[in-house]
Design a protein around this motif. Structure first.
Motif, short mmCIF file in Angstrom:
data_model
loop_
_atom_site.label_atom_id
_atom_site.label_comp_id
_atom_site.label_asym_id
_atom_site.label_seq_id
_atom_site.Cartn_x
_atom_site.Cartn_y
_atom_site.Cartn_z
N ALA A 1 0.19 -14.26 19.68
CA ALA A 1 -0.03 -15.03 20.81
C ALA A 1 1.09 -15.72 21.54
O ALA A 1 1.20 -15.81 22.93
N ALA A 2 2.39 -15.54 20.92
CA ALA A 2 3.56 -15.98 21.71
C ALA A 2 3.87 -14.78 22.62
O ALA A 2 4.26 -15.02 23.89
N GLY A 3 3.98 -13.52 22.40
CA GLY A 3 4.04 -12.57 23.18
C GLY A 3 3.03 -12.30 24.31
O GLY A 3 3.44 -12.10 25.42
N ALA B 1 9.52 -20.86 27.86
CA ALA B 1 9.54 -22.21 27.34
C ALA B 1 8.08 -22.31 26.70
O ALA B 1 7.74 -22.60 25.31
N VAL B 2 6.95 -21.72 27.24
CA VAL B 2 5.72 -21.60 26.66
C VAL B 2 5.75 -20.76 25.37
O VAL B 2 5.34 -21.20 24.40
N ALA B 3 6.19 -19.33 25.68
CA ALA B 3 6.34 -18.74 24.58
C ALA B 3 6.98 -19.32 23.42
O ALA B 3 6.66 -19.39 22.11
N ALA B 4 7.87 -19.95 23.56
CA ALA B 4 9.11 -20.39 22.60
C ALA B 4 8.16 -21.73 21.81
O ALA B 4 8.16 -21.71 20.60
N GLY B 5 7.27 -22.45 22.57
CA GLY B 5 6.50 -23.43 22.02
C GLY B 5 5.50 -22.88 21.02
O GLY B 5 5.25 -23.46 19.94
N ILE B 6 4.83 -21.82 21.52
CA ILE B 6 3.90 -21.17 20.38
C ILE B 6 4.48 -20.52 19.19
O ILE B 6 3.97 -20.79 18.26
N THR C 1 13.74 -18.42 19.98
CA THR C 1 12.82 -17.60 20.70
C THR C 1 13.32 -17.53 22.07
O THR C 1 13.32 -16.49 22.60
N ARG C 2 13.60 -18.66 22.49
CA ARG C 2 14.23 -18.69 23.81
C ARG C 2 15.37 -18.03 24.20
O ARG C 2 15.58 -17.28 24.94
#
Lengths: 159, 288
Positions: free
Chosen positions: B226-228, B242-247, B273-274
């Motif tokens: 889901a992050a990717g 930031a959205v991907a890092a949060g996931i 991740t960030r």
């Protein structure tokens, strides 16, 4: 009854035959079977580097190699570093720079440092520290070791 | 260490024949196996040396077909291979940080995968790169995606008699970049408190695709699809990242142990991740 394995290998340029149990590490074989006690046992799990030897051109921790794996390989130990009574520049630099106190880690550091300088004759301090990250010393704080390797690099280039 | 027998296999078939009876373990670099034999965490009667098998020593890279990496190839042969180092900087990140120089002289990426430690540094980047595990066994060969390979700490999909032969890693496409980043309190020679492997493909200032995977924050290395997926079609900027890092942070299921707390590790997943995405993006921009 389990039997020992006959292994033929080359150590410091000389052909050597030995018998060992398959569970014995190369370090145990070197020290207890062949009598080359220069390589030291520190942690016996690959962290400290006191047992470092050259194995087919690449440094490894001999505690994490089985003796039987030495068959047909070329092994270099600390005993093969000096030429007769003439110290290798790395050995001379460690001695003159007092890059050791208790000395247990020293054979591993010398074998590893020599291998570094053979492939990278003029390493940066950063390169020296990362190359030697697998060698632990509890006495010196590493500073004198790093300076000895830098000194050895100069000596080898002048030689 | 108890008595063990040693056998050296010269072909995949010979290794499978030796392994299928049970009580045997393959030996590649031995940097995990020999430690585990000594502490009796593993208790085989026989070790089967697989370093003499040609397929397990293969390193073949082709710009269109990708990389076939034999399961027993030691780390130093990977980073000393100029073509591989140029095509897969994310793989080089892990080959040059597992253990130290001596360990890298023996340890293989295949062994790191089959050892299946939750903290196995190579596994997140293999997942991010879309690597496939090529397995041989008594019933022939099969392929398993690396994200499905580990089933628990020290446990994998390998059945009795099966052997990991090689890893297939797709060729890097134009605009792709990958990276592995871990946090350790030392500078080297340590086990990840948390680690993140990322890969991205960029096109016209947006993410065409991305894969993100985490180490040390679950019983197995964790593929956070889901992050990717959240990055696909989004502009390459801090807000998307930031959205991907949060996931990734929310997907992490760490435990509290001597290396870090749950809260700390989840925070690290977000930060790594960030940062990892930013490095992968820079690498992607250079990969024209």
């Amino acid at each position: 009854m389990p039997s020992k394995t006959h292994v033929q290998t080359t150590i410091n340029g000389e052909q050597v035959d030995f018998l060992c149990e398959p569970r014995q590490s190369l370090l145990e074989v070197l020290r207890d079977v062949i009598g080359l006690t220069g390589s030291k046992e520190g942690c016996n799990d690959g962290n400290c580097g006191a047992c470092t030897v050259v194995f087919d051109g690449r440094i490894v921790t001999s505690c994490l190699v089985l003796g039987v794996e030495a068959a047909g390989k070329e092994i270099g130990t600390i005993e093969g570093v000096a030429s007769g009574s003439t110290l290798h520049p790395v050995q001379a630099a460690f001695l003159e720079g007092a890059a050791l106190q208790c000395g247990i880690c020293t054979p591993g550091f010398i074998v590893a440092s020599k291998a570094l300088l053979e492939q990278n004759p003029n390493p940066t301090e950063h390169e020296i520290r990362f190359w030697l990250a697998n060698n632990l010393c509890r006495c010196t704080g590493y500073d004198k070791i790093v300076r000895a390797v830098q000194d050895a690099a100069v000596r080898m280039q002048e030689a | 260490m108890k008595w063990i027998d040693y056998a050296s296999a010269s072909s995949v078939q010979e290794a499978v024949d030796l392994l299928k009876g049970g009580g045997a373990r393959p030996l590649a670099g031995g940097t995990d196996l020999i430690v585990n034999l000594r502490i009796r965490r593993l208790d085989p009667d026989t070790v089967v040396d697989v370093k003499g098998i040609p397929e397990l020593n293969e390193v073949s890279y082709d710009a269109s077909k990708g990389l076939t990496l034999g399961a027993a190839v030691p780390c130093y042969k990977i980073y000393n291979n100029k073509a591989v180092a140029k095509a897969y900087p994310g793989l080089i990140d892990v080959a040059s940080l597992i253990g130290g120089t001596q360990i890298q002289g023996r340890a293989s990426i295949g062994g790191n995968l089959t050892n299946a430690a939750p903290s196995g540094d190579s596994i997140p980047v293999l997942i991010a790169l879309g690597a496939i595990a090529n397995i041989a066994g008594p019933n022939g060969t099969r392929q398993v995606a690396v994200e499905d390979f580990c089933t628990g700490p020290g446990k994998t999909v390998l059945k009795q008699g099966e052997l990991l032969v090689s890893l297939s890693i797709p060729a890097p496409v134009k605009g792709s970049g990958a990276q592995y980043m871990r946090f350790i309190p030392r500078n080297e020679m340590d086990i990840a408190v948390a680690g993140v492997g990322v890969s991205v493909v960029l096109e016209n200032g947006t993410f065409k695709s991305a894969r993100i995977s985490l180490a040390s924050v679950a019983p197995t290395p964790l593929f956070v699809k889901a992050a990717g997926d959240a990055l696909v079609g989004k502009p390459v900027n801090d807000a998307s990242i930031a959205v991907a890092a949060g996931i990734a942070r929310d997907a992490a299921k760490p435990i509290t142990d001597m290396r870090g707390t749950i809260e700390y590790r989840k925070h690290l997943c977000e930060v790594l991740t960030r940062r990892g995405l930013n490095v992968a993006i820079e690498r992607a921009k250079e990969n024209k």
